[in-house]
Design a protein around this motif. Structure first.
Motif, PDB file in Angstrom:
ATOM      1  N   SER A 165      -1.186  85.080  43.431  1.00 32.21           N
ATOM      2  CA  SER A 165      -2.614  85.181  43.751  1.00 32.21           C
ATOM      3  C   SER A 165      -2.876  85.132  45.249  1.00 32.21           C
ATOM      4  O   SER A 165      -3.911  85.612  45.723  1.00 32.21           O
ATOM      5  N   ALA A 166      -1.932  84.566  46.025  1.00 31.44           N
ATOM      6  CA  ALA A 166      -2.098  84.523  47.481  1.00 31.44           C
ATOM      7  C   ALA A 166      -1.929  85.905  48.099  1.00 31.44           C
ATOM      8  O   ALA A 166      -2.382  86.158  49.217  1.00 31.44           O
ATOM      9  N   GLY A 167      -1.248  86.799  47.381  1.00 27.82           N
ATOM     10  CA  GLY A 167      -1.017  88.137  47.905  1.00 27.82           C
ATOM     11  C   GLY A 167       0.146  88.217  48.864  1.00 27.82           C
ATOM     12  O   GLY A 167       0.376  89.249  49.500  1.00 27.82           O
ATOM     13  N   ALA A 168       0.922  87.142  48.980  1.00 29.41           N
ATOM     14  CA  ALA A 168       2.090  87.108  49.855  1.00 29.41           C
ATOM     15  C   ALA A 168       3.008  85.996  49.378  1.00 29.41           C
ATOM     16  O   ALA A 168       2.556  84.994  48.825  1.00 29.41           O
ATOM     17  N   ALA A 169       4.300  86.181  49.585  1.00 29.05           N
ATOM     18  CA  ALA A 169       5.295  85.207  49.144  1.00 29.05           C
ATOM     19  C   ALA A 169       6.117  84.720  50.328  1.00 29.05           C
ATOM     20  O   ALA A 169       6.327  85.457  51.303  1.00 29.05           O
ATOM     21  N   LYS A 170       6.569  83.496  50.259  1.00 29.06           N
ATOM     22  CA  LYS A 170       7.502  82.991  51.273  1.00 29.06           C
ATOM     23  C   LYS A 170       8.697  83.942  51.365  1.00 29.06           C
ATOM     24  O   LYS A 170       9.163  84.399  50.326  1.00 29.06           O
ATOM     25  N   PRO A 171       9.169  84.279  52.567  1.00 26.98           N
ATOM     26  CA  PRO A 171       8.946  83.617  53.855  1.00 26.98           C
ATOM     27  C   PRO A 171       7.714  84.074  54.640  1.00 26.98           C
ATOM     28  O   PRO A 171       7.580  83.718  55.819  1.00 26.98           O
ATOM     29  N   ASP A 172       6.833  84.852  54.053  1.00 29.67           N
ATOM     30  CA  ASP A 172       5.577  85.177  54.724  1.00 29.67           C
ATOM     31  C   ASP A 172       4.808  83.874  54.980  1.00 29.67           C
ATOM     32  O   ASP A 172       4.727  83.011  54.100  1.00 29.67           O
ATOM     33  N   PRO A 173       4.241  83.703  56.160  1.00 29.41           N
ATOM     34  CA  PRO A 173       3.538  82.448  56.458  1.00 29.41           C
ATOM     35  C   PRO A 173       2.182  82.321  55.762  1.00 29.41           C
ATOM     36  O   PRO A 173       1.593  81.225  55.761  1.00 29.41           O
ATOM     37  N   LYS A 174       1.667  83.397  55.166  1.00 28.60           N
ATOM     38  CA  LYS A 174       0.317  83.354  54.612  1.00 28.60           C
ATOM     39  C   LYS A 174       0.118  82.242  53.583  1.00 28.60           C
ATOM     40  O   LYS A 174      -0.899  81.521  53.647  1.00 28.60           O
ATOM     41  N   PRO A 175       1.030  82.046  52.604  1.00 26.24           N
ATOM     42  CA  PRO A 175       0.792  80.952  51.636  1.00 26.24           C
ATOM     43  C   PRO A 175       0.685  79.581  52.300  1.00 26.24           C
ATOM     44  O   PRO A 175      -0.117  78.739  51.873  1.00 26.24           O
ATOM     45  N   PHE A 176       1.473  79.357  53.340  1.00 24.18           N
ATOM     46  CA  PHE A 176       1.390  78.085  54.066  1.00 24.18           C
ATOM     47  C   PHE A 176       0.031  77.939  54.745  1.00 24.18           C
ATOM     48  O   PHE A 176      -0.583  76.858  54.702  1.00 24.18           O
ATOM     49  N   ARG A 177      -0.424  79.021  55.364  1.00 23.79           N
ATOM     50  CA  ARG A 177      -1.716  78.962  56.053  1.00 23.79           C
ATOM     51  C   ARG A 177      -2.866  78.749  55.078  1.00 23.79           C
ATOM     52  O   ARG A 177      -3.827  78.039  55.399  1.00 23.79           O
ATOM     53  N   LEU A 178      -2.766  79.334  53.890  1.00 30.81           N
ATOM     54  CA  LEU A 178      -3.801  79.106  52.887  1.00 30.81           C
ATOM     55  C   LEU A 178      -3.822  77.648  52.448  1.00 30.81           C
ATOM     56  O   LEU A 178      -4.895  77.058  52.252  1.00 30.81           O
ATOM     57  N   ALA A 179      -2.651  77.050  52.302  1.00 30.31           N
ATOM     58  CA  ALA A 179      -2.582  75.632  51.920  1.00 30.31           C
ATOM     59  C   ALA A 179      -3.140  74.740  53.020  1.00 30.31           C
ATOM     60  O   ALA A 179      -3.895  73.795  52.755  1.00 30.31           O
ATOM     61  N   LEU A 180      -2.780  75.029  54.263  1.00 30.81           N
ATOM     62  CA  LEU A 180      -3.298  74.241  55.384  1.00 30.81           C
ATOM     63  C   LEU A 180      -4.819  74.334  55.455  1.00 30.81           C
ATOM     64  O   LEU A 180      -5.510  73.337  55.675  1.00 30.81           O
ATOM     65  N   GLU A 181      -5.334  75.544  55.251  1.00 25.11           N
ATOM     66  CA  GLU A 181      -6.785  75.748  55.274  1.00 25.11           C
ATOM     67  C   GLU A 181      -7.462  74.954  54.164  1.00 25.11           C
ATOM     68  O   GLU A 181      -8.509  74.335  54.374  1.00 25.11           O
ATOM     69  N   ALA A 182      -6.859  74.968  52.965  1.00 27.02           N
ATOM     70  CA  ALA A 182      -7.435  74.236  51.835  1.00 27.02           C
ATOM     71  C   ALA A 182      -7.449  72.731  52.089  1.00 27.02           C
ATOM     72  O   ALA A 182      -8.365  72.027  51.649  1.00 27.02           O
ATOM     73  N   LEU A 183      -6.441  72.247  52.809  1.00 28.08           N
ATOM     74  CA  LEU A 183      -6.350  70.810  53.101  1.00 28.08           C
ATOM     75  C   LEU A 183      -7.164  70.411  54.320  1.00 28.08           C
ATOM     76  O   LEU A 183      -7.404  69.218  54.543  1.00 28.08           O
ATOM     77  N   GLY A 184      -7.558  71.389  55.132  1.00 21.65           N
ATOM     78  CA  GLY A 184      -8.237  71.068  56.380  1.00 21.65           C
ATOM     79  C   GLY A 184      -7.314  70.420  57.382  1.00 21.65           C
ATOM     80  O   GLY A 184      -7.723  69.533  58.141  1.00 21.65           O
ATOM     81  N   ILE A 185      -6.041  70.867  57.395  1.00 21.70           N
ATOM     82  CA  ILE A 185      -5.003  70.268  58.228  1.00 21.70           C
ATOM     83  C   ILE A 185      -4.430  71.330  59.159  1.00 21.70           C
ATOM     84  O   ILE A 185      -4.231  72.476  58.772  1.00 21.70           O
TER      85      ILE A 185
END
Length: 208
Positions: free
Chosen positions: A157-177
């Protein structure tokens, strides 16, 4: 001295959870219901390489209503290659998809519940970043750990898989971190390089 993190981003498969029986055993069991005799050991030998060579389990631009079908089609290609059977019997891919959607087919690694509870008590925000699909939240709920996470990001659903950084950035955004305030815990080279691309420190779990 490295400051302690404010949040942990955690891989799922191989880090927090694993299958109770091998992929080959499950494939053979379900295939037998469809009239196919499959050698579980053959599946287990070829499956890891098939997954490594597969295109990302990610569907950018696919509407949420169409996501499940895209996921089943992706897995159907892997199943067909593993079983060297094309076309697959009608319904086999769907049955296997549902088989692995059952939390009873999965287990937590023994130390996981204690670690998660300890991290939460320390005030850490927790998120999952996984190259998996829409079944993962149901699995986490069935295994009794879903309430410990503030966010779950799956590649499909993120539209990208590791090692693409996008899933990490989406998680950081969701956490506000911010990236420098989070660590990632995973078990693969994709975890290491993806976290690095997102500016997140990675701790690598090495299981037998």
């Amino acid at each position: 001295m490295t400051p302690p993190p404010r949040a942990l981003l955690l891989d799922a498969m191989g880090t927090l959870i694993t299958l109770r029986e091998s992929v080959g055993v499950s494939y053979a069991t379900v295939a037998n219901r469809h009239g196919l005799q499959i050698d579980p050991l053959c599946i287990d030998r070829v499956f890891p390489e098939l997954i490594r060579q597969a295109p990302p389990l990610a569907f950018p631009g696919v509407a949420e209503a169409d996501l499940r079908r895209a996921e089943i089609n992706w897995w159907s290609d892997r199943i067909s290659a593993a079983m060297t059977t094309a076309p697959l019997p009608a319904g086999l891919a769907e049955d296997l998809f549902e088989h692995f959607a059952d939390p009873a087919q999965w287990r937590l690694f023994p130390e996981v519940p204690t670690c998660l509870e300890r991290w939460r008590k320390r005030g850490l925000r927790l998120a999952i970043v996984s190259n998996f699909d829409s079944r993962l939240p149901v699995l986490l709920e069935g295994l009794g750990i879903d309430q410990l996470f503030d966010s779950v990001v799956v590649s499909s659903s993120a539209g990208a898989a590791k090692p693409d950084p996008k899933p990490f950035r989406l998680a950081l955004e969701a956490l506000g971190i911010e990236a420098q305030d989070a660590w990632h815990v995973g078990d693969s080279a994709e975890d290491v390089s993806g976290a690095a691309a997102a500016g997140v420190r990675c701790l690598l779990v090495q299981r037998p």
